[in-house]
Design an enzyme around this catalytic site. Structure first.
Site, PDB file in Angstrom:
ATOM      1  CB  CYS A 280      -0.940  -0.001   1.195  1.00 54.16           C
ATOM      2  SG  CYS A 280      -2.084   1.395   1.117  1.00 54.16           S
TER       3      CYS A 280
ATOM      4  CB  CYS B 200     -16.283   2.936  -3.292  1.00 51.16           C
ATOM      5  SG  CYS B 200     -17.248   1.742  -4.203  1.00 51.16           S
TER       6      CYS B 200
ATOM      7  CB  CYS C 298     -19.227   1.128  -1.173  1.00 51.29           C
ATOM      8  SG  CYS C 298     -17.991  -0.049  -0.588  1.00 51.29           S
TER       9      CYS C 298
ATOM     10  CB  CYS D 184     -17.628  -4.718  -0.745  1.00 53.22           C
ATOM     11  SG  CYS D 184     -16.375  -4.479  -2.008  1.00 53.22           S
TER      12      CYS D 184
HETATM   13  N1  SAM Z   1      -7.508   1.269   5.167  1.00 57.48           N
HETATM   14  C1  SAM Z   1      -8.629   0.517   4.812  1.00 57.48           C
HETATM   15  C2  SAM Z   1      -8.354  -0.956   4.703  1.00 57.48           C
HETATM   16  O1  SAM Z   1      -7.206  -1.350   4.575  1.00 57.48           O
HETATM   17  O2  SAM Z   1      -9.314  -1.712   4.726  1.00 57.48           O
HETATM   18  C3  SAM Z   1      -9.284   0.995   3.530  1.00 57.48           C
HETATM   19  C4  SAM Z   1      -8.465   1.426   2.358  1.00 57.48           C
HETATM   20  S1  SAM Z   1      -7.374   0.216   1.627  1.00 57.48           S
HETATM   21  C5  SAM Z   1      -6.425   1.191   0.527  1.00 57.48           C
HETATM   22  C6  SAM Z   1      -8.478  -0.762   0.610  1.00 57.48           C
HETATM   23  C7  SAM Z   1      -7.906  -1.883  -0.196  1.00 57.48           C
HETATM   24  O3  SAM Z   1      -7.182  -1.373  -1.303  1.00 57.48           O
HETATM   25  C8  SAM Z   1      -6.944  -2.821   0.453  1.00 57.48           C
HETATM   26  O4  SAM Z   1      -7.555  -3.777   1.262  1.00 57.48           O
HETATM   27  C9  SAM Z   1      -6.282  -3.479  -0.737  1.00 57.48           C
HETATM   28  O5  SAM Z   1      -6.997  -4.645  -1.102  1.00 57.48           O
HETATM   29  C10 SAM Z   1      -6.422  -2.426  -1.841  1.00 57.48           C
HETATM   30  N2  SAM Z   1      -5.105  -1.932  -2.261  1.00 57.48           N
HETATM   31  C11 SAM Z   1      -4.325  -1.057  -1.604  1.00 57.48           C
HETATM   32  N3  SAM Z   1      -3.172  -0.838  -2.260  1.00 57.48           N
HETATM   33  C12 SAM Z   1      -3.220  -1.610  -3.384  1.00 57.48           C
HETATM   34  C13 SAM Z   1      -2.318  -1.842  -4.453  1.00 57.48           C
HETATM   35  N4  SAM Z   1      -1.134  -1.241  -4.512  1.00 57.48           N
HETATM   36  N5  SAM Z   1      -2.694  -2.683  -5.435  1.00 57.48           N
HETATM   37  C14 SAM Z   1      -3.888  -3.304  -5.382  1.00 57.48           C
HETATM   38  N6  SAM Z   1      -4.773  -3.131  -4.380  1.00 57.48           N
HETATM   39  C15 SAM Z   1      -4.447  -2.304  -3.385  1.00 57.48           C
HETATM   40 FE1  SF4 Z   2      -3.258   0.976   3.107  1.00 56.48          FE
HETATM   41 FE2  SF4 Z   2      -5.596   0.291   4.292  1.00 56.48          FE
HETATM   42 FE3  SF4 Z   2      -3.261  -0.975   4.876  1.00 56.48          FE
HETATM   43 FE4  SF4 Z   2      -3.667   1.539   5.663  1.00 56.48          FE
HETATM   44  S1  SF4 Z   2      -4.815  -0.271   6.318  1.00 56.48           S
HETATM   45  S2  SF4 Z   2      -1.779   0.723   4.787  1.00 56.48           S
HETATM   46  S3  SF4 Z   2      -4.789   2.364   3.906  1.00 56.48           S
HETATM   47  S4  SF4 Z   2      -4.373  -0.974   2.916  1.00 56.48           S
END
Ligand code: SAM
Ligand code: SF4
Ligand code: DTB
Length: 341
Positions: A65, A102, A133, A193
Protein backbone atom coordinates in the site's frame (compact mmCIF):
# COMPACT_ATOMS: atom_id res chain seq x y z
CA UNK A 1 -37.06 -17.28 -20.21
CA UNK A 2 -36.54 -20.26 -17.94
CA UNK A 3 -34.41 -19.41 -14.92
CA UNK A 4 -32.24 -22.19 -13.57
CA UNK A 5 -31.00 -21.97 -10.04
CA UNK A 6 -27.34 -22.35 -9.31
CA UNK A 7 -26.34 -24.01 -6.07
CA UNK A 8 -24.71 -21.69 -3.54
CA UNK A 9 -22.23 -23.70 -1.49
CA UNK A 10 -20.52 -22.73 1.76
CA UNK A 11 -18.45 -25.87 2.32
CA UNK A 12 -15.62 -25.61 -0.19
CA UNK A 13 -12.25 -27.19 0.57
CA UNK A 14 -9.01 -25.59 -0.59
CA UNK A 15 -8.30 -28.74 -2.62
CA UNK A 16 -11.60 -28.48 -4.51
CA UNK A 17 -10.90 -24.86 -5.35
CA UNK A 18 -7.34 -25.66 -6.41
CA UNK A 19 -8.79 -28.31 -8.73
CA UNK A 20 -10.94 -25.61 -10.34
CA UNK A 21 -7.79 -23.53 -10.95
CA UNK A 22 -5.97 -26.48 -12.46
CA UNK A 23 -8.50 -27.25 -15.18
CA UNK A 24 -7.56 -26.50 -18.78
CA UNK A 25 -8.12 -22.77 -19.32
CA UNK A 26 -10.98 -23.23 -21.80
CA UNK A 27 -12.83 -25.64 -19.53
CA UNK A 28 -12.49 -23.24 -16.61
CA UNK A 29 -13.72 -20.27 -18.64
CA UNK A 30 -16.59 -22.25 -20.11
CA UNK A 31 -17.74 -23.34 -16.67
CA UNK A 32 -17.43 -19.85 -15.19
CA UNK A 33 -19.17 -18.20 -18.13
CA UNK A 34 -22.01 -20.75 -18.09
CA UNK A 35 -22.70 -19.88 -14.45
CA UNK A 36 -22.35 -16.17 -15.16
CA UNK A 37 -25.04 -16.32 -17.86
CA UNK A 38 -27.40 -18.08 -15.44
CA UNK A 39 -26.99 -15.60 -12.63
CA UNK A 40 -26.39 -12.27 -14.38
CA UNK A 41 -26.91 -10.50 -17.65
CA UNK A 42 -23.46 -11.15 -19.21
CA UNK A 43 -23.57 -7.88 -21.13
CA UNK A 44 -23.99 -5.62 -18.12
CA UNK A 45 -21.16 -4.34 -15.96
CA UNK A 46 -21.65 -2.36 -12.79
CA UNK A 47 -19.78 0.92 -12.55
CA UNK A 48 -18.38 2.04 -9.22
CA UNK A 49 -16.42 5.23 -8.66
CA UNK A 50 -13.81 5.51 -5.93
CA UNK A 51 -12.84 8.55 -3.91
CA UNK A 52 -10.09 8.78 -1.34
CA UNK A 53 -11.70 10.83 1.44
CA UNK A 54 -8.62 10.68 3.71
CA UNK A 55 -5.27 10.03 2.12
CA UNK A 56 -1.96 8.64 3.39
CA UNK A 57 -0.26 8.54 6.83
CA UNK A 58 -1.84 5.19 7.67
CA UNK A 59 -0.18 3.48 10.67
CA UNK A 60 -0.59 -0.03 9.18
CA UNK A 61 2.24 -1.74 7.30
CA UNK A 62 0.43 -3.43 4.37
CA UNK A 63 3.32 -4.27 2.04
CA UNK A 64 1.38 -3.34 -1.08
CA UNK A 65 0.00 0.00 0.00
CA UNK A 66 1.26 3.44 -1.03
CA UNK A 67 -0.65 5.00 1.89
CA UNK A 68 1.29 3.40 4.74
CA UNK A 69 3.27 5.96 6.75
CA UNK A 70 6.12 3.44 6.88
CA UNK A 71 7.02 3.67 3.19
CA UNK A 72 8.35 6.64 1.27
CA UNK A 73 6.15 6.64 -1.79
CA UNK A 74 6.11 10.42 -2.27
CA UNK A 75 2.38 10.52 -1.57
CA UNK A 76 1.05 13.72 -0.03
CA UNK A 77 -1.17 13.07 2.96
CA UNK A 78 -4.54 14.77 3.12
CA UNK A 79 -6.94 15.08 6.06
CA UNK A 80 -10.59 13.99 5.95
CA UNK A 81 -12.29 15.79 3.06
CA UNK A 82 -15.13 18.21 3.83
CA UNK A 83 -18.59 16.68 3.31
CA UNK A 84 -19.57 19.24 0.62
CA UNK A 85 -16.49 18.39 -1.46
CA UNK A 86 -17.32 14.67 -1.30
CA UNK A 87 -20.90 15.32 -2.41
CA UNK A 88 -19.69 17.45 -5.31
CA UNK A 89 -17.49 14.57 -6.49
CA UNK A 90 -20.34 12.07 -6.05
CA UNK A 91 -22.59 14.25 -8.20
CA UNK A 92 -19.93 14.27 -10.95
CA UNK A 93 -19.54 10.49 -10.68
CA UNK A 94 -23.30 10.11 -11.09
CA UNK A 95 -23.31 12.34 -14.16
CA UNK A 96 -20.52 10.20 -15.62
CA UNK A 97 -22.67 7.06 -15.26
CA UNK A 98 -21.57 5.54 -11.92
CA UNK A 99 -24.19 3.64 -9.93
CA UNK A 100 -22.09 3.10 -6.80
CA UNK A 101 -19.85 5.58 -4.98
CA UNK A 102 -17.11 4.12 -2.78
CA UNK A 103 -15.32 6.28 -0.24
CA UNK A 104 -11.98 5.07 1.12
CA UNK A 105 -10.00 6.29 4.13
CA UNK A 106 -6.43 5.39 5.07
CA UNK A 107 -7.23 4.49 8.67
CA UNK A 108 -6.49 1.46 10.83
CA UNK A 109 -9.95 2.13 12.27
CA UNK A 110 -12.06 5.30 12.36
CA UNK A 111 -12.37 7.60 15.40
CA UNK A 112 -15.97 8.16 16.44
CA UNK A 113 -15.86 11.87 15.55
CA UNK A 114 -14.60 11.04 12.05
CA UNK A 115 -17.24 8.36 11.67
CA UNK A 116 -19.94 10.98 12.27
CA UNK A 117 -18.61 12.96 9.30
CA UNK A 118 -18.52 9.84 7.13
CA UNK A 119 -22.14 9.19 8.10
CA UNK A 120 -23.10 12.63 6.79
CA UNK A 121 -21.31 11.74 3.53
CA UNK A 122 -23.17 8.42 3.26
CA UNK A 123 -26.53 10.11 3.76
CA UNK A 124 -25.75 12.80 1.19
CA UNK A 125 -24.53 10.31 -1.43
CA UNK A 126 -27.62 8.15 -0.89
CA UNK A 127 -29.82 11.19 -1.43
CA UNK A 128 -28.26 11.50 -4.89
CA UNK A 129 -29.66 8.03 -5.71
CA UNK A 130 -26.26 6.32 -5.70
CA UNK A 131 -25.43 3.08 -3.90
CA UNK A 132 -22.97 3.80 -1.11
CA UNK A 133 -19.84 1.95 -0.04
CA UNK A 134 -17.16 2.93 2.46
CA UNK A 135 -13.86 1.37 3.46
CA UNK A 136 -12.49 2.73 6.72
CA UNK A 137 -10.47 -0.10 8.27
CA UNK A 138 -11.50 -2.10 11.33
CA UNK A 139 -14.92 -1.39 12.85
CA UNK A 140 -16.38 -2.07 16.28
CA UNK A 141 -19.87 -3.54 16.46
CA UNK A 142 -21.36 -0.24 17.57
CA UNK A 143 -19.69 1.61 14.68
CA UNK A 144 -21.11 -0.92 12.21
CA UNK A 145 -24.55 -0.37 13.65
CA UNK A 146 -24.24 3.41 13.27
CA UNK A 147 -23.29 2.98 9.61
CA UNK A 148 -26.18 0.56 9.10
CA UNK A 149 -28.62 3.05 10.65
CA UNK A 150 -27.33 5.70 8.21
CA UNK A 151 -28.39 3.38 5.37
CA UNK A 152 -24.90 2.38 4.16
CA UNK A 153 -25.27 -0.22 1.38
CA UNK A 154 -21.78 -1.84 1.37
CA UNK A 155 -18.72 -1.99 3.59
CA UNK A 156 -15.46 -2.86 1.80
CA UNK A 157 -12.99 -4.81 3.89
CA UNK A 158 -10.66 -7.07 1.93
CA UNK A 159 -9.11 -10.22 3.36
CA UNK A 160 -6.45 -9.62 0.68
CA UNK A 161 -4.84 -13.07 0.68
CA UNK A 162 -4.96 -16.48 2.36
CA UNK A 163 -4.85 -16.81 6.13
CA UNK A 164 -1.46 -18.57 5.79
CA UNK A 165 0.16 -15.86 3.65
CA UNK A 166 -1.33 -12.92 5.57
CA UNK A 167 1.62 -12.39 7.95
CA UNK A 168 4.00 -12.14 4.98
CA UNK A 169 2.05 -9.08 3.80
CA UNK A 170 0.86 -7.33 6.97
CA UNK A 171 2.20 -7.55 10.51
CA UNK A 172 0.24 -4.78 12.24
CA UNK A 173 -3.00 -6.78 12.31
CA UNK A 174 -4.07 -10.39 11.89
CA UNK A 175 -6.37 -12.24 9.56
CA UNK A 176 -8.65 -12.74 12.56
CA UNK A 177 -8.96 -8.96 13.05
CA UNK A 178 -10.18 -8.77 9.47
CA UNK A 179 -12.73 -11.56 9.94
CA UNK A 180 -14.02 -9.93 13.14
CA UNK A 181 -14.83 -6.70 11.32
CA UNK A 182 -16.54 -8.62 8.52
CA UNK A 183 -18.70 -10.35 11.13
CA UNK A 184 -19.56 -7.05 12.84
CA UNK A 185 -20.57 -5.57 9.49
CA UNK A 186 -22.72 -8.57 8.50
CA UNK A 187 -24.34 -8.73 11.93
CA UNK A 188 -25.31 -5.08 11.55
CA UNK A 189 -27.07 -5.97 8.29
CA UNK A 190 -24.68 -4.17 5.91
CA UNK A 191 -23.73 -5.91 2.67
CA UNK A 192 -20.11 -6.98 2.61
CA UNK A 193 -17.68 -6.14 -0.17
CA UNK A 194 -14.59 -8.28 0.33
CA UNK A 195 -11.91 -9.66 -1.93
CA UNK A 196 -8.18 -9.48 -2.29
CA UNK A 197 -5.05 -8.80 -4.29
CA UNK A 198 -3.38 -11.15 -6.77
CA UNK A 199 0.29 -10.79 -7.69
CA UNK A 200 1.89 -10.40 -4.25
CA UNK A 201 4.06 -13.52 -4.62
CA UNK A 202 1.33 -15.80 -3.27
CA UNK A 203 0.91 -19.36 -4.54
CA UNK A 204 -2.09 -20.75 -6.37
CA UNK A 205 -2.97 -22.53 -3.12
CA UNK A 206 -3.05 -19.13 -1.37
CA UNK A 207 -5.45 -17.83 -4.03
CA UNK A 208 -7.62 -20.90 -3.54
CA UNK A 209 -7.44 -20.44 0.25
CA UNK A 210 -8.50 -16.81 0.01
CA UNK A 211 -11.50 -17.65 -2.20
CA UNK A 212 -12.41 -20.50 0.13
CA UNK A 213 -12.70 -18.12 3.10
CA UNK A 214 -14.93 -15.75 1.11
CA UNK A 215 -17.10 -18.52 -0.37
CA UNK A 216 -17.54 -20.26 2.98
CA UNK A 217 -18.81 -17.14 4.74
CA UNK A 218 -22.34 -17.67 6.07
CA UNK A 219 -23.52 -15.21 3.44
CA UNK A 220 -21.35 -14.65 0.36
CA UNK A 221 -20.05 -11.09 0.04
CA UNK A 222 -22.36 -9.10 -2.24
CA UNK A 223 -19.26 -7.77 -4.02
CA UNK A 224 -15.90 -9.44 -4.45
CA UNK A 225 -13.14 -7.09 -5.68
CA UNK A 226 -10.23 -8.91 -7.28
CA UNK A 227 -7.30 -6.49 -7.45
CA UNK A 228 -4.16 -7.05 -9.45
CA UNK A 229 -1.28 -5.60 -7.44
CA UNK A 230 -0.41 -2.07 -8.51
CA UNK A 231 3.30 -1.92 -7.83
CA UNK A 232 4.14 1.42 -6.26
CA UNK A 233 7.75 2.56 -5.86
CA UNK A 234 8.73 2.70 -2.20
CA UNK A 235 6.44 -0.14 -1.10
CA UNK A 236 8.08 -3.47 -0.19
CA UNK A 237 6.28 -5.29 -3.01
CA UNK A 238 7.60 -2.95 -5.69
CA UNK A 239 9.74 -4.91 -8.14
CA UNK A 240 8.21 -8.31 -7.40
CA UNK A 241 7.71 -10.62 -10.43
CA UNK A 242 4.81 -9.37 -12.51
CA UNK A 243 1.61 -11.39 -12.45
CA UNK A 244 0.81 -13.52 -15.49
CA UNK A 245 -2.49 -12.02 -16.70
CA UNK A 246 -3.80 -15.54 -17.44
CA UNK A 247 -3.56 -16.27 -13.71
CA UNK A 248 -5.58 -13.14 -13.01
CA UNK A 249 -8.30 -14.30 -15.41
CA UNK A 250 -8.27 -17.74 -13.78
CA UNK A 251 -8.78 -16.18 -10.35
CA UNK A 252 -11.78 -14.19 -11.57
CA UNK A 253 -13.26 -17.32 -13.17
CA UNK A 254 -12.87 -19.34 -9.98
CA UNK A 255 -14.38 -16.50 -7.92
CA UNK A 256 -17.40 -16.55 -10.25
CA UNK A 257 -17.81 -20.33 -9.85
CA UNK A 258 -17.60 -20.40 -6.06
CA UNK A 259 -19.69 -17.22 -5.54
CA UNK A 260 -22.22 -17.41 -8.37
CA UNK A 261 -24.49 -14.60 -7.19
CA UNK A 262 -21.84 -12.07 -6.10
CA UNK A 263 -20.69 -9.11 -8.15
CA UNK A 264 -17.09 -9.94 -9.05
CA UNK A 265 -15.16 -6.73 -9.55
CA UNK A 266 -12.20 -6.36 -11.88
CA UNK A 267 -10.59 -3.85 -9.52
CA UNK A 268 -7.15 -2.27 -9.23
CA UNK A 269 -4.59 -2.91 -11.96
CA UNK A 270 -6.77 -2.29 -15.02
CA UNK A 271 -4.47 0.49 -16.18
CA UNK A 272 -1.75 -2.12 -16.71
CA UNK A 273 -4.07 -4.74 -18.27
CA UNK A 274 -4.53 -4.77 -22.06
CA UNK A 275 -8.10 -4.41 -23.27
CA UNK A 276 -8.22 -7.99 -24.58
CA UNK A 277 -7.32 -9.32 -21.12
CA UNK A 278 -10.02 -7.17 -19.53
CA UNK A 279 -12.49 -8.50 -22.10
CA UNK A 280 -11.58 -12.05 -21.08
CA UNK A 281 -12.21 -11.25 -17.43
CA UNK A 282 -15.73 -10.09 -18.36
CA UNK A 283 -16.23 -13.41 -20.15
CA UNK A 284 -14.86 -15.23 -17.09
CA UNK A 285 -17.49 -13.61 -14.88
CA UNK A 286 -16.29 -10.16 -13.81
CA UNK A 287 -19.26 -7.80 -13.85
CA UNK A 288 -18.10 -4.71 -12.05
CA UNK A 289 -15.28 -2.19 -12.44
CA UNK A 290 -13.91 0.92 -10.80
CA UNK A 291 -14.51 3.73 -13.22
CA UNK A 292 -12.80 7.12 -13.26
CA UNK A 293 -9.26 8.32 -13.80
CA UNK A 294 -8.10 7.52 -10.30
CA UNK A 295 -8.50 4.60 -7.91
CA UNK A 296 -7.58 5.88 -4.44
CA UNK A 297 -4.09 7.22 -5.16
CA UNK A 298 -3.03 5.43 -8.37
CA UNK A 299 -4.12 5.74 -11.99
CA UNK A 300 -7.08 3.99 -13.58
CA UNK A 301 -8.03 4.05 -17.30
CA UNK A 302 -9.64 7.27 -18.53
CA UNK A 303 -13.42 7.32 -18.63
CA UNK A 304 -13.72 7.71 -22.40
CA UNK A 305 -11.31 4.80 -22.89
CA UNK A 306 -13.58 2.57 -20.76
CA UNK A 307 -16.72 3.72 -22.58
CA UNK A 308 -14.98 2.95 -25.88
CA UNK A 309 -14.12 -0.55 -24.59
CA UNK A 310 -17.73 -1.11 -23.45
CA UNK A 311 -18.98 -0.05 -26.86
CA UNK A 312 -16.64 -2.46 -28.62
CA UNK A 313 -17.75 -5.29 -26.34
CA UNK A 314 -21.47 -4.47 -26.45
CA UNK A 315 -21.47 -3.96 -22.68
CA UNK A 316 -23.86 -1.57 -21.00
CA UNK A 317 -23.67 -0.12 -17.48
CA UNK A 318 -25.74 -1.99 -14.91
CA UNK A 319 -28.44 0.18 -13.31
CA UNK A 320 -28.15 0.95 -9.56
CA UNK A 321 -29.67 -1.62 -7.16
CA UNK A 322 -29.61 -4.42 -9.77
CA UNK A 323 -30.02 -7.97 -8.50
CA UNK A 324 -28.82 -11.25 -10.05
CA UNK A 325 -31.22 -12.55 -12.73
CA UNK A 326 -31.96 -15.77 -10.87
CA UNK A 327 -31.54 -16.63 -7.25
CA UNK A 328 -31.80 -19.55 -4.92
CA UNK A 329 -29.99 -22.27 -3.15
CA UNK A 330 -31.50 -25.49 -4.37
CA UNK A 331 -30.71 -27.06 -7.72
CA UNK A 332 -27.03 -27.89 -8.19
CA UNK A 333 -25.39 -26.76 -11.43
CA UNK A 334 -24.65 -29.59 -13.83
CA UNK A 335 -21.08 -29.25 -15.02
CA UNK A 336 -20.47 -29.13 -18.78
CA UNK A 337 -20.44 -32.68 -20.26
CA UNK A 338 -16.70 -32.85 -20.83
CA UNK A 339 -15.98 -31.93 -17.24
CA UNK A 340 -18.39 -34.41 -15.71
CA UNK A 341 -16.84 -37.34 -17.56
N1 SAM B 1 -7.51 1.27 5.17
C1 SAM B 1 -8.63 0.52 4.81
C2 SAM B 1 -8.35 -0.96 4.70
O1 SAM B 1 -7.21 -1.35 4.57
O2 SAM B 1 -9.31 -1.71 4.73
C3 SAM B 1 -9.28 0.99 3.53
C4 SAM B 1 -8.47 1.43 2.36
S1 SAM B 1 -7.37 0.22 1.63
C5 SAM B 1 -6.43 1.19 0.53
C6 SAM B 1 -8.48 -0.76 0.61
C7 SAM B 1 -7.91 -1.88 -0.20
O3 SAM B 1 -7.18 -1.37 -1.30
C8 SAM B 1 -6.94 -2.82 0.45
O4 SAM B 1 -7.56 -3.78 1.26
C9 SAM B 1 -6.28 -3.48 -0.74
O5 SAM B 1 -7.00 -4.64 -1.10
C10 SAM B 1 -6.42 -2.43 -1.84
N2 SAM B 1 -5.11 -1.93 -2.26
C11 SAM B 1 -4.32 -1.06 -1.60
N3 SAM B 1 -3.17 -0.84 -2.26
C12 SAM B 1 -3.22 -1.61 -3.38
C13 SAM B 1 -2.32 -1.84 -4.45
N4 SAM B 1 -1.13 -1.24 -4.51
N5 SAM B 1 -2.69 -2.68 -5.43
C14 SAM B 1 -3.89 -3.30 -5.38
N6 SAM B 1 -4.77 -3.13 -4.38
C15 SAM B 1 -4.45 -2.30 -3.38
FE1 SF4 C 1 -3.26 0.98 3.11
FE2 SF4 C 1 -5.60 0.29 4.29
FE3 SF4 C 1 -3.26 -0.97 4.88
FE4 SF4 C 1 -3.67 1.54 5.66
S1 SF4 C 1 -4.82 -0.27 6.32
S2 SF4 C 1 -1.78 0.72 4.79
S3 SF4 C 1 -4.79 2.36 3.91
S4 SF4 C 1 -4.37 -0.97 2.92
C1 DTB D 1 -10.61 -2.54 -3.51
O1 DTB D 1 -10.67 -3.78 -3.42
N1 DTB D 1 -9.80 -1.89 -4.31
C2 DTB D 1 -9.94 -0.46 -4.16
C3 DTB D 1 -11.10 -0.36 -3.14
N2 DTB D 1 -11.36 -1.71 -2.80
C4 DTB D 1 -11.02 0.52 -1.98
C5 DTB D 1 -8.68 0.24 -3.80
C6 DTB D 1 -7.57 -0.03 -4.79
C7 DTB D 1 -6.42 0.82 -4.39
C8 DTB D 1 -5.28 0.72 -5.35
C9 DTB D 1 -4.13 1.53 -4.93
C10 DTB D 1 -4.41 3.01 -4.82
O2 DTB D 1 -4.98 3.62 -5.76
O3 DTB D 1 -4.03 3.60 -3.80
Amino acid sequence: METRQIETRHDWTTEEIEALFEQPFNDLLFQAHSIHRETFNPNQVQISTLLSIKTGACPEDCNYCPQSIRYDTGLEKEPLMPVEEVLKQAETAKQNGASRFCMGAAWRSPKDKDLDKVIEMVKGVKDLGLETCVTLGMLKQQQSEKLAAAGLDYYNHNIDTSEEYYEKIITTRTFEHRMNTLKNVQDAGINVCSGGIIGMGESQRDRAGMLKVLANMEKHPGSVPINSLVQVKGTPLHGIDALDPLDFIRTIAVARIVMPYSMVRLSAGRNELPEAIQAMTFFAGANSIFYGEKLLTTANPEENQDMEMFKKLGIEPMPAHSEPTSCGDSEPLQPPERLSA
